[in-house]
Write an enzyme that holds these catalytic residues in place. Structure first.
Site, PDB file in Angstrom:
ATOM      1  N   LYS A 221     -15.015  48.365  -1.807  1.00 25.65           N
ATOM      2  CA  LYS A 221     -15.198  49.556  -3.199  1.00 25.65           C
ATOM      3  C   LYS A 221     -16.562  48.910  -3.822  1.00 25.65           C
ATOM      4  O   LYS A 221     -17.942  48.439  -3.057  1.00 25.65           O
ATOM      5  CB  LYS A 221     -14.097  48.830  -3.801  1.00 25.65           C
ATOM      6  CG  LYS A 221     -13.543  48.865  -3.611  1.00 25.65           C
ATOM      7  CD  LYS A 221     -11.859  49.254  -4.438  1.00 25.65           C
ATOM      8  CE  LYS A 221     -10.424  50.192  -4.247  1.00 25.65           C
ATOM      9  NZ  LYS A 221      -9.568  49.859  -5.336  1.00 25.65           N
ATOM     10  N   ARG A 255      -5.129  43.549  -1.003  1.00 31.20           N
ATOM     11  CA  ARG A 255      -5.456  44.285  -0.539  1.00 31.20           C
ATOM     12  C   ARG A 255      -6.883  44.286   0.386  1.00 31.20           C
ATOM     13  O   ARG A 255      -7.976  45.177  -0.463  1.00 31.20           O
ATOM     14  CB  ARG A 255      -5.333  45.704  -0.916  1.00 31.20           C
ATOM     15  CG  ARG A 255      -4.997  46.683  -0.457  1.00 31.20           C
ATOM     16  CD  ARG A 255      -4.556  48.102  -1.237  1.00 31.20           C
ATOM     17  NE  ARG A 255      -4.522  49.030  -0.324  1.00 31.20           N
ATOM     18  CZ  ARG A 255      -5.474  50.114  -0.794  1.00 31.20           C
ATOM     19  NH1 ARG A 255      -6.798  49.684  -0.494  1.00 31.20           N
ATOM     20  NH2 ARG A 255      -5.285  51.386   0.132  1.00 31.20           N
TER      21      ARG A 255
HETATM   22  C1  7PJ Z   1      -6.080  50.352  -3.842  1.00 27.71           C
HETATM   23  C2  7PJ Z   1      -4.897  51.092  -3.617  1.00 27.71           C
HETATM   24  C3  7PJ Z   1      -6.494  49.185  -4.741  1.00 27.71           C
HETATM   25  C4  7PJ Z   1      -3.094  49.802  -4.251  1.00 27.71           C
HETATM   26  C5  7PJ Z   1      -6.683  51.967  -2.113  1.00 27.71           C
HETATM   27  C6  7PJ Z   1      -9.850  51.792  -1.506  1.00 27.71           C
HETATM   28  C7  7PJ Z   1      -9.575  53.211  -1.857  1.00 27.71           C
HETATM   29  N1  7PJ Z   1      -3.088  50.874  -3.395  1.00 27.71           N
HETATM   30  N2  7PJ Z   1      -5.449  52.168  -2.234  1.00 27.71           N
HETATM   31  N3  7PJ Z   1      -4.771  49.232  -5.143  1.00 27.71           N
HETATM   32  N4  7PJ Z   1      -6.896  50.960  -3.426  1.00 27.71           N
HETATM   33  N5  7PJ Z   1      -2.351  49.398  -4.922  1.00 27.71           N
HETATM   34  O1  7PJ Z   1      -9.019  51.500  -0.199  1.00 27.71           O
HETATM   35  O2  7PJ Z   1     -10.986  51.712  -1.530  1.00 27.71           O
HETATM   36  O3  7PJ Z   1      -6.941  49.490  -5.153  1.00 27.71           O
HETATM   37  S1  7PJ Z   1      -7.166  53.504  -1.746  1.00 27.71           S
END
Ligand code: 7PJ
Length: 280
Positions: A221, A255
């Site tokens: 990010k 994640r």
């Molecule tokens: C997240 C997500 C996060 C959860 C994305 C990216 C953007 N779901 N989906 N938490 N980020 N739960 O992966 O850079 O931080 S999309």
């Protein structure tokens, strides 16, 4: 600690990694639907082999400024991938969506976790999940993806995010989603300035009731870009460092795009946490 995902109970005694599988046209590319489907399934299988405990399949980009996607298009992207992964893998398959129709179809196709950046606030979303046994990840976001980075503002970001998440947990419980089906997420980068993101990561232990697992997504990010000065393609080391630090502060699920490296980082963090006085 554990997370009940339909007929699978995800053991969270040790932190685990959720692998990110984006099935947006820009993430797979040239070859048309069938080639993209095969490539996406192969990537999901590879992430499970690398040690991912959950595969998170997403068909709508939530990056700032990203275009909206219709229900039909999102279904066409994610459902075939979820069907094939659920048939081939033992790990829970998650669907990253805010649309109730996509949640229902994904669960019917074999998904057992709904990862919603809008925390089931769309009309019909609570009901789409409640009767299914699927788990949910409730994420905090200030504003909407298209505009959320324009002027994020908080008085006390940790307290405000904690209050929002607690309110969404209670809304889920009232709708019939048992507490052991729920995890929460501060939503790093979703309507937050760098100082807000850092305050949330520093305050991870204060974000939720200790019985509720916390998921953190910081992989690649812009926060890492701001700290290190590196573009997205060069954020592996920063991502892995944040994964270890989040796990050491009690995050239950990380994640991440780079699963193998993140799995090792989380194992190291967990081993050290256990060695601390009172750490197990
Ligand atoms: C997240 C997500 C996060 C959860 C994305 C990216 C953007 N779901 N989906 N938490 N980020 N739960 O992966 O850079 O931080 S999309």
């Amino acid at each position: 600690m554990h997370l009940a995902c339909r007929d699978t109970v995800l053991d969270l005694a040790e932190p685990c990694v959720m692998g990110v599988l984006n099935v947006t046209p820009d993430s797979f590319s040239d070859g048309g639907r069938y080639a993209d489907l095969a490539a996406a399934v192969a990537r999901g299988v590879a992430m499970a082999e690398e040690g991912a405990a959950i595969i998170d399949v997403g068909g709508e980009s939530t990056r700032p400024g990203a275009a909206a996607v219709s229900v039909q298009e999102e279904l066409a992207r994610v459902i075939p991938v979820i069907e094939q992964l659920a048939a081939r893998l033992a790990v829970p398959i998650s669907v990253d969506t805010s649309k109730p129709a996509v949640m229902s179809a994904a669960i019917a196709a074999g998904a057992s976790l709904v990862n919603d950046v809008r925390a089931l606030r769309e009309p019909g979303a609570l009901d789409a999940v409640a009767g299914t046994g699927a788990a949910v990840c409730l994420m905090h976001m200030q504003g909407e993806p298209r505009t959320m980075q324009a002027a994020p503002a908080y008085d006390d970001v940790v307290a405000e995010v904690r209050r929002f998440l607690a309110g969404r947990v209670e809304a889920c419980v009232a709708a019939g989603i048992a507490r052991d089906r729920i995890c929460v997420d501060p939503g790093i980068g979703f309507g937050k300035l760098p100082e807000h993101n850092l305050a949330l990561l520093a305050g991870l232990g204060r974000l939720a009731d200790p019985a509720i697992p916390v998921l953190v997504g910081v992989s690649r990010k812009s926060l890492i870009g701001i700290i290190t000065g590196r573009p997205a393609a060069e954020r592996l080391a920063g991502s892995v460092a944040f994964a270890a630090l989040a796990a050491s502060r009690g995050a239950a699920i990380i994640r991440a795009h780079d699963v193998a490296a993140t799995v090792d980082a989380v194992k190291v963090a967990s081993a050290l946490r256990r060695a601390e006085p009172g750490g197990d």
